[in-house]
Design a protein around this motif. Structure first.
Motif, short mmCIF file in Angstrom:
data_model
loop_
_atom_site.label_atom_id
_atom_site.label_comp_id
_atom_site.label_asym_id
_atom_site.label_seq_id
_atom_site.Cartn_x
_atom_site.Cartn_y
_atom_site.Cartn_z
N LYS A 1 33.32 4.44 -43.05
CA LYS A 1 33.20 5.21 -44.29
C LYS A 1 31.83 5.05 -44.93
O LYS A 1 31.30 3.94 -44.94
CB LYS A 1 34.29 4.72 -45.28
N SER A 2 31.27 6.17 -45.35
CA SER A 2 29.95 6.26 -46.01
C SER A 2 28.80 5.78 -45.13
O SER A 2 27.66 5.76 -45.56
CB SER A 2 29.95 5.50 -47.35
N LEU A 3 29.10 5.39 -43.89
CA LEU A 3 28.01 5.02 -42.96
C LEU A 3 27.79 6.14 -41.95
O LEU A 3 26.68 6.60 -41.72
CB LEU A 3 28.34 3.73 -42.20
N TYR A 4 28.91 6.61 -41.37
CA TYR A 4 28.85 7.65 -40.32
C TYR A 4 29.90 8.71 -40.58
O TYR A 4 31.00 8.40 -41.03
CB TYR A 4 29.11 7.03 -38.94
N GLU A 5 29.52 9.96 -40.30
CA GLU A 5 30.53 11.01 -40.24
C GLU A 5 31.02 11.05 -38.80
O GLU A 5 30.19 10.94 -37.88
CB GLU A 5 29.92 12.37 -40.61
N VAL A 6 32.31 11.17 -38.59
CA VAL A 6 32.85 11.20 -37.23
C VAL A 6 33.26 12.63 -36.90
O VAL A 6 33.97 13.26 -37.69
CB VAL A 6 34.07 10.25 -37.11
N GLU A 7 32.76 13.14 -35.76
CA GLU A 7 33.09 14.52 -35.38
C GLU A 7 33.92 14.52 -34.09
O GLU A 7 34.66 13.57 -33.86
CB GLU A 7 31.79 15.32 -35.25
N LYS A 8 33.69 15.53 -33.22
CA LYS A 8 34.64 15.72 -32.10
C LYS A 8 34.52 14.63 -31.02
O LYS A 8 33.49 13.98 -30.90
CB LYS A 8 34.41 17.09 -31.47
N THR A 9 35.59 14.51 -30.27
CA THR A 9 35.63 13.59 -29.13
C THR A 9 34.87 14.21 -27.97
O THR A 9 35.05 15.39 -27.68
CB THR A 9 37.10 13.33 -28.71
N ILE A 10 33.98 13.44 -27.34
CA ILE A 10 33.22 13.99 -26.21
C ILE A 10 33.51 13.24 -24.92
O ILE A 10 33.01 13.60 -23.87
CB ILE A 10 31.70 13.93 -26.46
N GLY A 11 34.29 12.17 -25.04
CA GLY A 11 34.58 11.45 -23.80
C GLY A 11 35.74 10.51 -24.01
O GLY A 11 35.88 9.93 -25.09
N THR A 12 36.62 10.44 -23.02
CA THR A 12 37.69 9.45 -23.11
C THR A 12 37.70 8.68 -21.79
O THR A 12 37.75 9.27 -20.71
CB THR A 12 39.07 10.14 -23.29
N GLY A 13 37.58 7.36 -21.91
CA GLY A 13 37.60 6.56 -20.68
C GLY A 13 38.91 5.79 -20.66
O GLY A 13 39.82 6.09 -21.41
N GLY A 14 38.99 4.75 -19.87
CA GLY A 14 40.21 3.96 -19.77
C GLY A 14 40.68 3.51 -21.13
O GLY A 14 41.65 4.02 -21.69
N PHE A 15 39.91 2.60 -21.71
CA PHE A 15 40.37 2.02 -22.99
C PHE A 15 39.45 2.43 -24.14
O PHE A 15 39.45 1.81 -25.18
CB PHE A 15 40.39 0.49 -22.86
N ALA A 16 38.66 3.46 -23.93
CA ALA A 16 37.72 3.82 -25.00
C ALA A 16 37.68 5.32 -25.20
O ALA A 16 38.05 6.09 -24.32
CB ALA A 16 36.32 3.33 -24.64
N LYS A 17 37.24 5.70 -26.37
CA LYS A 17 37.06 7.11 -26.70
C LYS A 17 35.63 7.22 -27.25
O LYS A 17 35.18 6.31 -27.96
CB LYS A 17 38.09 7.46 -27.79
N VAL A 18 34.92 8.27 -26.90
CA VAL A 18 33.57 8.45 -27.43
C VAL A 18 33.54 9.71 -28.28
O VAL A 18 33.98 10.77 -27.83
CB VAL A 18 32.51 8.56 -26.31
N LYS A 19 33.11 9.56 -29.53
CA LYS A 19 33.06 10.71 -30.44
C LYS A 19 31.62 10.94 -30.88
O LYS A 19 30.81 10.00 -30.95
CB LYS A 19 33.91 10.42 -31.69
N LEU A 20 31.33 12.20 -31.18
CA LEU A 20 30.01 12.49 -31.76
C LEU A 20 30.05 12.06 -33.22
O LEU A 20 31.12 12.10 -33.85
CB LEU A 20 29.70 13.98 -31.67
N GLY A 21 28.92 11.65 -33.75
CA GLY A 21 28.90 11.25 -35.15
C GLY A 21 27.54 11.53 -35.76
O GLY A 21 26.60 11.93 -35.06
N THR A 22 27.47 11.34 -37.07
CA THR A 22 26.19 11.48 -37.77
C THR A 22 25.93 10.23 -38.59
O THR A 22 26.83 9.77 -39.32
CB THR A 22 26.23 12.71 -38.71
N HIS A 23 24.75 9.68 -38.46
CA HIS A 23 24.32 8.51 -39.25
C HIS A 23 23.90 9.07 -40.62
O HIS A 23 22.88 9.75 -40.72
CB HIS A 23 23.15 7.86 -38.52
N ILE A 24 24.66 8.79 -41.63
CA ILE A 24 24.53 9.51 -42.91
C ILE A 24 23.14 9.35 -43.53
O ILE A 24 22.51 10.32 -43.96
CB ILE A 24 25.64 9.08 -43.89
#
Ligand SMILES: COc1cc(O)cc(Nc2ccc(C(=O)Nc3ccccc3)c(OCCC[NH3+])c2)c1
Length: 336
Positions: free
Chosen positions: A8-31
């Motif tokens: 919160k207030s550090l990064y905006e979290v946008e869409k998911t671009i990758g899902t691996g075994g135990f991880a998910k990768v999302k695009l984000g913005t450094h506020i």
């Protein structure tokens, strides 16, 4: 919308671009800077016995910094999650680049392969082994520069490369014979085999070992036999053959690959692997801007950044430096 309080207030979290075994990768913005980032999110309870791998990868990424390795900016750990704030590689996967072109010319393959080799040689020089080199783990930035990702399977064999690693890992298609046999092996040679499979895929547009069942795939890899297309140049065949040696002791070493004639064709210099980032002095202009924003002295800000805590300030510094390198105006979004 931000679903994670820790961001919160550090990064905006946008869409998911990758899902691996135990991880998910999302695009984000450094506020603070408005720069794009990739956020790898791992739920601790889903990690199970992969938990130690996360620690190994985090320690590895905190101690390496190379222009052809995706940069770790910040690590946020909560009781339930790990968040890895990573460099944004908007060129997507090298794999997709090959598929859309069917196969690459020898000179385009050489351009990409020299960058991959530089990243792997740098990694080995730091005592790490990637162990999962495959096109999906090779991204491109907006200028089509190579960015190596996903060190979830990397290892740092204690006492340099000479010790043996037991665990077998990675995807079989690119896995070395000794890895498949579950033999004791010395990591760095495993990466050379995967580099051979990668170079074959770049030049040919298909894989040297590709079967419809795992068993026949294993047999083929252990045989070390693969079909060389007739149109492949003699030099290409030779360098691939040197990497795809079943006996690891016969496989070419990374340091010999760096100056191999195939790498230096077209009057290139031998491949170098020293990091452009590590040699760099800290950027005083960025530090002063951050110091002003936080209302502290440049010296105090520089001191704080020098601890490389991989906190929000580390991320802000790297992202402002990236903006400066692109010739973009340095700004800090104070209203947020
Ligand atoms: C060391 O770098 C690492 C380590 C690791 O454990 C995971 C990752 N994963 C990443 C990092 C960045 C991206 C990315 O920026 N992708 C992207 C951005 C814009 C357009 C297209 C792709 C990433 O993407 C994963 C999906 C790629 N198909 C994974 C890096």
């Amino acid at each position: 919308m931000v679903r994670f309080a820790a961001l919160k207030s550090l990064y905006e979290v946008e869409k998911t671009i990758g899902t691996g075994g135990f991880a998910k990768v999302k695009l984000g913005t450094h506020i603070l800077t408005g720069e794009k980032v990739a956020i790898k999110i791992m739920e601790k309870e889903c990690l199970g016995d992969d938990y130690p791998r996360v620690r190994i990868e985090l320690e590895a990424l905190k101690s390496i910094s190379h222009h052809h390795i995706c940069k770790l900016y910040q690590v946020i750990e909560t009781p339930t999650h790990f968040f890895m704030i990573m460099e944004y590689c908007s060129g997507g996967e090298l794999f997709d680049h090959i598929v859309e072109k069917n196969k690459l010319s020898e000179s385009e393959s050489r351009m990409f392969f020299r960058q991959i080799l530089s990243a792997v040689a740098y990694l080995h020089s730091k005592g790490y082994v990637h162990r999962d080199l495959k096109p999906e783990n090779i991204l491109l930035d907006k200028d089509l520069n190579i960015k190596l990702i996903d060190f979830g399977l990397c290892a740092k064999p204690e006492g340099g490369m000479e010790t043996h690693l037991q665990t077998s890992c990675g995807s079989p298609t690119y896995a070395a014979p000794e890895l498949i046999k579950g033999r004791k092996y010395i990591g760095s040679e495993v990466d050379v085999w995967s580099l051979g499979v990668l170079l074959f895929a770049l030049l040919c547009g298909f894989l040297p070992f590709d079967c419809d069942t795992i068993d026949s795939l294993y047999k083929k890899i252990l045989s070390g036999k693969y079909d060389e297309p007739s149109w492949l140049s003699k030099e290409s065949r030779e360098v691939i053959r040197r990497m795809l040696q079943v006996d690891p002791s016969k496989r070419i070493k990374v340091e010999d690959l760096l100056s191999h004639s195939w790498m230096t064709m077209g009057c290139y210099e031998p491949v170098t692997f020293s990091s452009l980032h590590e040699l760099q002095e800290r950027d005083e202009e960025v530090i002063d801007l951050m110091a002003t924003y936080y209302g502290v002295s440049g010296k105090a800000m520089s001191q704080r950044l020098g601890e490389w805590r991989y906190d929000y300030d580390t991320a802000t510094y790297h992202l402002m430096l990236a903006r400066k390198k692109q010739g973009l105006p340095l700004k800090i979004n104070s209203h947020h």
